[in-house]
Design a protein around this motif. Structure first.
Motif, PDB file in Angstrom:
ATOM      1  N   LYS A  10     -92.459   4.471 -48.718  1.00  0.00           N
ATOM      2  CA  LYS A  10     -92.771   3.270 -47.943  1.00  0.00           C
ATOM      3  C   LYS A  10     -91.650   2.257 -48.061  1.00  0.00           C
ATOM      4  O   LYS A  10     -90.974   2.186 -49.082  1.00  0.00           O
ATOM      5  CB  LYS A  10     -94.042   2.597 -48.488  1.00  0.00           C
ATOM      6  CG  LYS A  10     -95.316   3.294 -48.155  1.00  0.00           C
ATOM      7  CD  LYS A  10     -96.496   2.449 -48.611  1.00  0.00           C
ATOM      8  CE  LYS A  10     -97.758   3.044 -48.044  1.00  0.00           C
ATOM      9  NZ  LYS A  10     -98.860   2.135 -48.042  1.00  0.00           N
ATOM     10  N   ASP A  11     -91.540   1.445 -47.026  1.00  0.00           N
ATOM     11  CA  ASP A  11     -90.663   0.294 -47.083  1.00  0.00           C
ATOM     12  C   ASP A  11     -91.347  -0.746 -47.973  1.00  0.00           C
ATOM     13  O   ASP A  11     -92.549  -0.951 -47.870  1.00  0.00           O
ATOM     14  CB  ASP A  11     -90.453  -0.271 -45.665  1.00  0.00           C
ATOM     15  CG  ASP A  11     -89.442  -1.389 -45.644  1.00  0.00           C
ATOM     16  OD1 ASP A  11     -89.771  -2.497 -46.122  1.00  0.00           O
ATOM     17  OD2 ASP A  11     -88.329  -1.179 -45.138  1.00  0.00           O
ATOM     18  N   VAL A  12     -90.573  -1.380 -48.846  1.00  0.00           N
ATOM     19  CA  VAL A  12     -91.179  -2.343 -49.767  1.00  0.00           C
ATOM     20  C   VAL A  12     -91.615  -3.621 -49.072  1.00  0.00           C
ATOM     21  O   VAL A  12     -92.603  -4.225 -49.447  1.00  0.00           O
ATOM     22  CB  VAL A  12     -90.205  -2.719 -50.917  1.00  0.00           C
ATOM     23  CG1 VAL A  12     -90.813  -2.470 -52.263  1.00  0.00           C
ATOM     24  CG2 VAL A  12     -88.880  -2.024 -50.811  1.00  0.00           C
ATOM     25  N   GLU A  23     -92.075  -3.968 -45.481  1.00  0.00           N
ATOM     26  CA  GLU A  23     -92.964  -3.662 -44.354  1.00  0.00           C
ATOM     27  C   GLU A  23     -93.842  -2.460 -44.714  1.00  0.00           C
ATOM     28  O   GLU A  23     -93.480  -1.314 -44.456  1.00  0.00           O
ATOM     29  CB  GLU A  23     -92.137  -3.344 -43.095  1.00  0.00           C
ATOM     30  CG  GLU A  23     -91.327  -4.497 -42.564  1.00  0.00           C
ATOM     31  CD  GLU A  23     -92.170  -5.528 -41.838  1.00  0.00           C
ATOM     32  OE1 GLU A  23     -93.339  -5.237 -41.492  1.00  0.00           O
ATOM     33  OE2 GLU A  23     -91.653  -6.627 -41.608  1.00  0.00           O
ATOM     34  N   PRO A  24     -95.005  -2.678 -45.320  1.00  0.00           N
ATOM     35  CA  PRO A  24     -95.820  -1.568 -45.834  1.00  0.00           C
ATOM     36  C   PRO A  24     -96.331  -0.581 -44.780  1.00  0.00           C
ATOM     37  O   PRO A  24     -96.668   0.550 -45.113  1.00  0.00           O
ATOM     38  CB  PRO A  24     -96.983  -2.259 -46.536  1.00  0.00           C
ATOM     39  CG  PRO A  24     -97.005  -3.646 -46.004  1.00  0.00           C
ATOM     40  CD  PRO A  24     -95.617  -3.976 -45.567  1.00  0.00           C
ATOM     41  N   LEU A  25     -96.353  -0.973 -43.509  1.00  0.00           N
ATOM     42  CA  LEU A  25     -96.782  -0.024 -42.470  1.00  0.00           C
ATOM     43  C   LEU A  25     -95.654   0.940 -42.096  1.00  0.00           C
ATOM     44  O   LEU A  25     -95.889   1.903 -41.377  1.00  0.00           O
ATOM     45  CB  LEU A  25     -97.274  -0.759 -41.226  1.00  0.00           C
ATOM     46  CG  LEU A  25     -98.617  -1.474 -41.358  1.00  0.00           C
ATOM     47  CD1 LEU A  25     -98.984  -2.160 -40.046  1.00  0.00           C
ATOM     48  CD2 LEU A  25     -99.714  -0.521 -41.777  1.00  0.00           C
ATOM     49  N   GLU A  26     -94.449   0.672 -42.579  1.00  0.00           N
ATOM     50  CA  GLU A  26     -93.333   1.589 -42.353  1.00  0.00           C
ATOM     51  C   GLU A  26     -93.330   2.588 -43.500  1.00  0.00           C
ATOM     52  O   GLU A  26     -93.024   2.251 -44.643  1.00  0.00           O
ATOM     53  CB  GLU A  26     -92.009   0.830 -42.263  1.00  0.00           C
ATOM     54  CG  GLU A  26     -91.949   0.016 -40.990  1.00  0.00           C
ATOM     55  CD  GLU A  26     -90.749  -0.896 -40.882  1.00  0.00           C
ATOM     56  OE1 GLU A  26     -89.782  -0.762 -41.666  1.00  0.00           O
ATOM     57  OE2 GLU A  26     -90.783  -1.766 -39.987  1.00  0.00           O
ATOM     58  N   SER A  27     -93.710   3.816 -43.171  1.00  0.00           N
ATOM     59  CA  SER A  27     -93.878   4.820 -44.215  1.00  0.00           C
ATOM     60  C   SER A  27     -93.748   6.217 -43.636  1.00  0.00           C
ATOM     61  O   SER A  27     -93.743   6.404 -42.419  1.00  0.00           O
ATOM     62  CB  SER A  27     -95.257   4.670 -44.861  1.00  0.00           C
ATOM     63  OG  SER A  27     -96.259   4.959 -43.906  1.00  0.00           O
ATOM     64  N   VAL A  28     -93.648   7.182 -44.532  1.00  0.00           N
ATOM     65  CA  VAL A  28     -93.707   8.587 -44.170  1.00  0.00           C
ATOM     66  C   VAL A  28     -94.546   9.278 -45.233  1.00  0.00           C
ATOM     67  O   VAL A  28     -94.461   8.940 -46.414  1.00  0.00           O
ATOM     68  CB  VAL A  28     -92.303   9.232 -44.054  1.00  0.00           C
ATOM     69  CG1 VAL A  28     -91.545   9.168 -45.372  1.00  0.00           C
ATOM     70  CG2 VAL A  28     -92.409  10.671 -43.572  1.00  0.00           C
TER      71      VAL A  28
END
Length: 179
Positions: free
Chosen positions: A60-62, A64-69
């Protein structure tokens, strides 16, 4: 000390698996190579690994938590993703029953089939709307090693235009190999 600083990274590069090394050459991405479960993919530099129950890997992006894989797998007796049906039908079922909570309104944007090294992958784009945000996501699914693999990545809808090319790179990089 200087010689160690120069030689040590070179030695570690020489000893790496060529698949992993090739994947790392994509600027701005870090590769994941899971030799036990038989898959590899890239994720954007700066994301951090987090542990989430039920997921094999999550980054995850630290900020932007909705940016993840995330990657998960379940055992299957099926041999090919086509055994589940056409891309659109499979995507709609997964989105409604697995990839988004029942309380969210979902919409499938596109679904396609692609073939990489003789293996069929279904890739699809969708949005899932919660009361206070909308997540725009991409998923790719395939079958190998007696498992159904799913990689899903996405971002907040408000950042989709900025992130879509990066997230498409993540999806396109996902590969399953025999173990």
């Amino acid at each position: 000390m200087i010689a160690v600083g120069i030689i040590a990274p070179w030695v570690s590069l020489v000893g790496q698996n060529s698949l992993s090394f090739a994947a790392e050459n994509k600027k701005g991405y870090i590769s994941v190579l899971d030799k036990n479960d038989g898959y590899s993919f890239l994720y954007p530099f700066g994301w951090q690994e987090v542990v989430i129950e039920g997921q094999d890997k999550v980054f995850k992006d630290v900020i932007e938590p909705l940016e993840s894989v995330s990657v998960n797998m379940i055992p299957t007796s099926k041999q090919d993703i086509k055994d589940f049906g056409p891309p659109q039908q499979v995507a709609e079922t997964l989105i409604k029953k697995v990839l988004a909570p029942p309380s969210q309104k979902t919409k499938l944007i596109s679904a396609a089939e692609r073939n990489v090294d003789g293996k069929t992958y279904y890739t699809f784009e969708f949005v899932a709307q919660a009361p206070n945000y909308t997540r725009h996501a991409l998923s790719t699914i395939s079958i190998g090693n007696g498992k159904f693999y799913n990689l899903t990545t996405g971002s907040n809808e408000r950042r989709w235009e900025k992130m879509k090319d990066k997230l498409t790179t993540v999806i396109d990089s996902f590969k399953i190999f025999n173990v």
